[in-house]
Design a protein around this motif. Structure first.
Motif, PDB file in Angstrom:
ATOM      1  N   GLU A 202       0.913  -1.152  -0.230  1.00 28.86           N
ATOM      2  CA  GLU A 202       0.081  -0.032   0.373  1.00 28.86           C
ATOM      3  C   GLU A 202       0.831   1.339   0.070  1.00 28.86           C
ATOM      4  O   GLU A 202       0.324   2.415   0.027  1.00 28.86           O
ATOM      5  N   GLY A 266       5.703  -4.311   7.820  1.00 30.23           N
ATOM      6  CA  GLY A 266       5.782  -5.968   7.710  1.00 30.23           C
ATOM      7  C   GLY A 266       6.099  -6.596   8.874  1.00 30.23           C
ATOM      8  O   GLY A 266       6.191  -7.808   8.840  1.00 30.23           O
ATOM      9  N   GLU A 271       0.842 -10.240  10.337  1.00 27.95           N
ATOM     10  CA  GLU A 271       1.157  -9.520   9.023  1.00 27.95           C
ATOM     11  C   GLU A 271       1.011 -10.451   8.010  1.00 27.95           C
ATOM     12  O   GLU A 271       1.790 -11.496   8.147  1.00 27.95           O
ATOM     13  N   ASP A 273       2.334 -10.951   5.185  1.00 33.38           N
ATOM     14  CA  ASP A 273       3.194 -10.769   4.297  1.00 33.38           C
ATOM     15  C   ASP A 273       4.367 -11.599   4.340  1.00 33.38           C
ATOM     16  O   ASP A 273       4.734 -12.183   5.034  1.00 33.38           O
TER      17      ASP A 273
HETATM   18 MG    MG Z   1       2.263  -3.809   5.974  1.00 34.20          MG
END
Ligand code: MG
Ligand code: AMP
Length: 446
Positions: A202, A266, A271, A273
């Motif tokens: 993002e 992150g 999270e 990711d």
């Molecule tokens: Mg993040």
């Protein structure tokens, strides 16, 4: 290279899942060790650098006993308490032009500030305190004591003694001190190389078109500023997508070029990711939950250059760090949370002192000051809180501090308004108006 686990075992009560903010500093001071490469540079280039060896004074400063005033110099033994003293002026001593003739008992010398005090003359009376009658002066009773207004040989620095110690962060006063010794070049430790990148799908780079749910990258710029002010060489690796290949390339590139790697985003719990997974894959990394606000999640670790090389990520274990003048071994990793205020707070509280140690600086801590809280602050015991504060001098007594209002960890404007952080300590509870709180001032830090 010591593992993170070994360091953790040395710290009583170390728990990565619930870590006191106070222990983070202790851990990081054990994790990093100072760079060793030395270069010799001129004074004008040395501002903000770290002195690599003790600097021994080749001369004494001042080199002679001299006068601290414009006035009259004489032997102080002639003073009798309660009685005036009359002296004959034998001559004049100027700064840079010593008086070579004799000065007998009953005589004095007209003398200027900085002029050498001849042997036997140990006292100077300011010119405003005497009455002059042609070549005769009269001192009223008790206007001066023996030894007054004299600067002693070596009172600033003595020949053969360390004028500055290894690890001194060379500030303006230290530059002047070096020059006062007649020294033109100083040995300093090499600058740190710190690579930085932001992570998150993002996160928009400047120049990219806005899209729904995306935010512009601010962390890169605050981290750039913090690192530059600390005197580090910054290697900006941009925004890295939440994609294993892109992340891997960024970490390998960073480890190849830098002593330390700072990332943001992150590392939060849950999270979804790849950042955490990639950190784990490439290094000895641990994920902390720090009992603090803001900035609870943080990753710390070391990414081994040798290990990367053996996996053919790097051309060769030796050449990459030697070409870049890095220490062998590993790059230290600081995985900061993504929220803009959390990035700055964790940097100031933990990363900055660790980088100072890596730079070889002797003093790594920022002294906390005390201020009276101008408002009530809600605070739960059991975590350290860093609130953005506006610290101001009070006409009487201790300075006061108030918060900037909204303390959300994404409210970067609060960091701009603030001139310091209010540090509410781990065991502390609510703060009442007038209570003393700790403050970390930004002045001199960022
Ligand atoms: Mg993040
Ligand atoms: P994360 O720690 O990745 O969960 O991020 C926490 C919050 O910080 C999210 O709202 C992110 O959008 C925001 N954030 C992460 N990285 C940045 C950045 N580089 N600049 C501005 N905001 C960010």
């Amino acid at each position: 290279m010591r593992s993170l686990e070994q360091i953790g075992q040395e710290l009583a009560g170390y728990d990565p899942q619930s870590l006191r903010a106070g222990m983070v500093g202790e851990f990081l001071q054990r994790l990093v060790s100072p760079v060793t490469e030395i270069e010799t540079i001129g004074i004008f280039d040395a501002l903000g650098r770290v002195l690599a060896t003790d600097l021994i004074s080749p001369i004494s400063v001042p080199p002679h006993n001299n006068s601290a005033m414009d006035g009259y110099a004489f032997a102080g033994a002639q003073l009798v308490p309660g009685q005036p003293l009359v002296l004959q002026v034998a001559g004049t001593a100027l700064a840079g032009k010593a008086w070579a003739g004799p000065v007998q008992p009953g005589q004095c010398l007209r003398i200027m500030t900085g002029a050498i005090l001849p042997e036997g003359l140990d006292t100077v009376v300011a010119q405003e305190l005497v009455s002059v009658n042609s070549d005769q002066i009269t001192l009223a009773a008790d206007v001066v004591r023996p030894g007054d207004n004299r600067r002693l040989l070596g009172e600033d620095l003595m020949q053969g003694q360390p004028a500055l110690c290894k690890g001194e962060l060379l500030a303006p006063a230290a530059l002047g001190l070096v020059a006062s010794l007649g020294i033109t070049e100083v040995p300093v430790l090499r600058r740190l190389k710190v690579a930085y990148f932001s992570t998150g799908d993002e996160i928009l780079s400047l120049g990219e078109a806005p899209r729904e749910g995306a935010v512009y990258d601010s962390n890169r710029y605050t981290v750039f500023g913090l690192l530059t002010q600390l005197g580090c060489e910054v290697i900006d690796l941009g925004v890295v997508r939440d994609d294993p290949l892109a992340l891997e390339a960024a970490f390998v590139h960073a480890a190849q070029q830098a002593d330390a790697i700072i990332t943001s985003g992150g590392v939060s719990v849950g999270e979804a990711d790849y950042t955490k997974a990639m950190m784990k894959k490439l290094g000895d990394v641990t994920f902390w939950k720090i009992a603090m606000r803001p900035g609870r999640p943080m990753a710390v670790g070391q990414i081994s250059r040798t290990k990367l090389a053996s996996r053919h990520y790097l051309a060769s274990a030796d050449s990459s760090h030697k070409d870049n003048n890095l220490q062998a071994g590993h790059a230290v990793l600081f995985g900061l949370p993504g929220n803009p205020v959390a990035v700055m707070v964790t940097f100031l509280a933990f990363v900055r002192p660790a980088l100072l140690r890596l730079m070889g600086a002797r003093a790594v801590g920022t002294p906390l000051l005390k201020a009276r809280s101008a408002e009530t602050i809600r605070k739960k015991p059991g975590r350290t809180e860093y609130q953005r504060g506006i610290f101001s001098a009070a006409p009487d007594g201790l300075p006061t501090v108030r918060t900037t209002g909204n303390q959300g960890s994404g409210v970067l404007s609060s960091m701009v308004q603030a001139n310091g952080l209010i540090v509410l300590q781990h065991d502390q509870g609510n703060v009442a108006v007038g209570d003393l709180v700790d403050v970390m001032l930004f002045d001199g830090v960022m």
